[in-house]
Design a protein around this motif. Sequence first.
Motif, PDB file in Angstrom:
ATOM      1  N   LEU A  68      -1.871  -3.654 -22.553  1.00 13.36           N
ATOM      2  CA  LEU A  68      -1.494  -3.313 -21.218  1.00 13.36           C
ATOM      3  C   LEU A  68      -0.581  -2.299 -21.056  1.00 13.36           C
ATOM      4  N   ALA A  69       0.184  -1.761 -21.671  1.00 12.09           N
ATOM      5  CA  ALA A  69       1.062  -0.373 -21.721  1.00 12.09           C
ATOM      6  C   ALA A  69       0.514   0.598 -21.666  1.00 12.09           C
ATOM      7  N   ARG A  70      -0.855   0.600 -22.263  1.00  9.13           N
ATOM      8  CA  ARG A  70      -1.628   1.902 -22.378  1.00  9.13           C
ATOM      9  C   ARG A  70      -2.511   1.970 -20.980  1.00  9.13           C
ATOM     10  N   LEU A  71      -2.549   0.716 -20.438  1.00  5.05           N
ATOM     11  CA  LEU A  71      -3.711   0.640 -19.283  1.00  5.05           C
ATOM     12  C   LEU A  71      -2.784   0.558 -18.051  1.00  5.05           C
ATOM     13  N   ALA A  72      -1.842   0.933 -18.147  1.00  9.29           N
ATOM     14  CA  ALA A  72      -0.751   0.704 -16.624  1.00  9.29           C
ATOM     15  C   ALA A  72      -1.034   1.737 -15.931  1.00  9.29           C
ATOM     16  N   ALA A  73      -0.975   1.477 -14.616  1.00  8.01           N
ATOM     17  CA  ALA A  73      -1.086   2.808 -13.735  1.00  8.01           C
ATOM     18  C   ALA A  73       0.176   3.740 -13.651  1.00  8.01           C
ATOM     19  N   ALA A  74       1.271   3.092 -14.075  1.00  9.09           N
ATOM     20  CA  ALA A  74       2.592   3.848 -13.972  1.00  9.09           C
ATOM     21  C   ALA A  74       3.638   2.985 -14.759  1.00  9.09           C
ATOM     22  N   ASP A  75       4.872   3.659 -15.145  1.00 11.60           N
ATOM     23  CA  ASP A  75       5.902   3.061 -16.059  1.00 11.60           C
ATOM     24  C   ASP A  75       6.900   2.851 -14.986  1.00 11.60           C
ATOM     25  N   ASP A  76       6.681   1.760 -14.046  1.00  9.11           N
ATOM     26  CA  ASP A  76       7.839   1.411 -13.217  1.00  9.11           C
ATOM     27  C   ASP A  76       8.333   0.148 -12.978  1.00  9.11           C
ATOM     28  N   ALA A  77       9.682  -0.002 -12.736  1.00  8.11           N
ATOM     29  CA  ALA A  77      10.266  -1.474 -12.854  1.00  8.11           C
ATOM     30  C   ALA A  77       9.628  -2.259 -11.732  1.00  8.11           C
ATOM     31  N   VAL A  96       1.100  -0.291  -2.941  1.00  5.91           N
ATOM     32  CA  VAL A  96       1.869  -0.891  -2.934  1.00  5.91           C
ATOM     33  C   VAL A  96       3.457  -0.097  -3.220  1.00  5.91           C
ATOM     34  N   ALA A  97       3.403   0.806  -4.077  1.00  5.04           N
ATOM     35  CA  ALA A  97       4.410   1.929  -4.526  1.00  5.04           C
ATOM     36  C   ALA A  97       5.004   2.312  -3.081  1.00  5.04           C
ATOM     37  N   ALA A  98       3.902   2.631  -2.187  1.00  8.46           N
ATOM     38  CA  ALA A  98       4.694   3.378  -1.054  1.00  8.46           C
ATOM     39  C   ALA A  98       5.441   2.341   0.054  1.00  8.46           C
ATOM     40  N   GLN A  99       5.185   0.971  -0.272  1.00  2.00           N
ATOM     41  CA  GLN A  99       6.066   0.180   0.635  1.00  2.00           C
ATOM     42  C   GLN A  99       7.634  -0.100  -0.044  1.00  2.00           C
ATOM     43  N   PRO A 100       8.553   0.337   0.471  1.00  5.36           N
ATOM     44  CA  PRO A 100      10.184   0.071  -0.152  1.00  5.36           C
ATOM     45  C   PRO A 100      10.325  -1.148  -0.589  1.00  5.36           C
ATOM     46  N   GLY A 101      10.685  -1.589  -1.573  1.00  5.92           N
ATOM     47  CA  GLY A 101      11.107  -2.956  -1.695  1.00  5.92           C
ATOM     48  C   GLY A 101      10.056  -3.997  -2.206  1.00  5.92           C
ATOM     49  N   TRP A 102       8.817  -3.340  -2.270  1.00  3.47           N
ATOM     50  CA  TRP A 102       7.617  -4.050  -2.656  1.00  3.47           C
ATOM     51  C   TRP A 102       7.514  -4.217  -4.240  1.00  3.47           C
ATOM     52  N   GLN A 103       7.029  -5.035  -5.086  1.00  6.32           N
ATOM     53  CA  GLN A 103       6.586  -5.304  -6.384  1.00  6.32           C
ATOM     54  C   GLN A 103       5.154  -5.651  -6.412  1.00  6.32           C
ATOM     55  N   MET A 104       4.573  -5.257  -7.735  1.00  6.72           N
ATOM     56  CA  MET A 104       3.024  -5.784  -7.905  1.00  6.72           C
ATOM     57  C   MET A 104       2.961  -6.257  -9.254  1.00  6.72           C
TER      58      MET A 104
END
Length: 201
Positions: free
Chosen positions: A90-99, A71-79
Amino acid sequence: MTRLTLHGAPVYTEGSLPPLGRRLPRLELCGRDLLEHPLDALPAVPTVLHVLPSLELPSCQAAHRAVWAAVAAQPGWQMVAISADLPFALARLAAADDARLHLRSCFRHPGWARSLGLDLVSGPLKGLPAQGLFVLDAGHRLRASELVRELSELPQLGLLQRAAEAQILPAGARPHRTAAGRCDATRATVVASTDVASVAA
């Protein structure tokens, strides 16, 4: 009832995947702030919902990271990553800290998984959601979906690439036009393989 497997052993879900082309049932899920976050409050951009039993499971964590990378490789997409984990984890398990990555817990709404066809009703994970992948367009209409056949495996990441190639557009983007200049709405529809799950006899 749909038959899936968990490490090869049969498990079953109740409910059916929502029909393509429609908006999903209203979903209000809990965020890390312990507040309810309705799906329709998200930004109007292409959205991938990745539903998992629990991000505490190593196989689910691997799937979460793989889907987020796609998903991150697609500009403008969110997950939106949805699991039955408590919000505190959830914060500990997240793949990334991304908006663009939104983490949600379904612990307050145990019945919501059935509306998406993901309600596990047998096996050791009974009561948790099965793993599913849903691709929504900028209007939050469902364009592709997959109920993952083997719960410990990755979903079909090619589903996301096909959705991107079919021009599931961000809000404000120009729709695809045919040679005659007409908008071609059919290009935004991607159908998951019929082999992703089998219906129990």
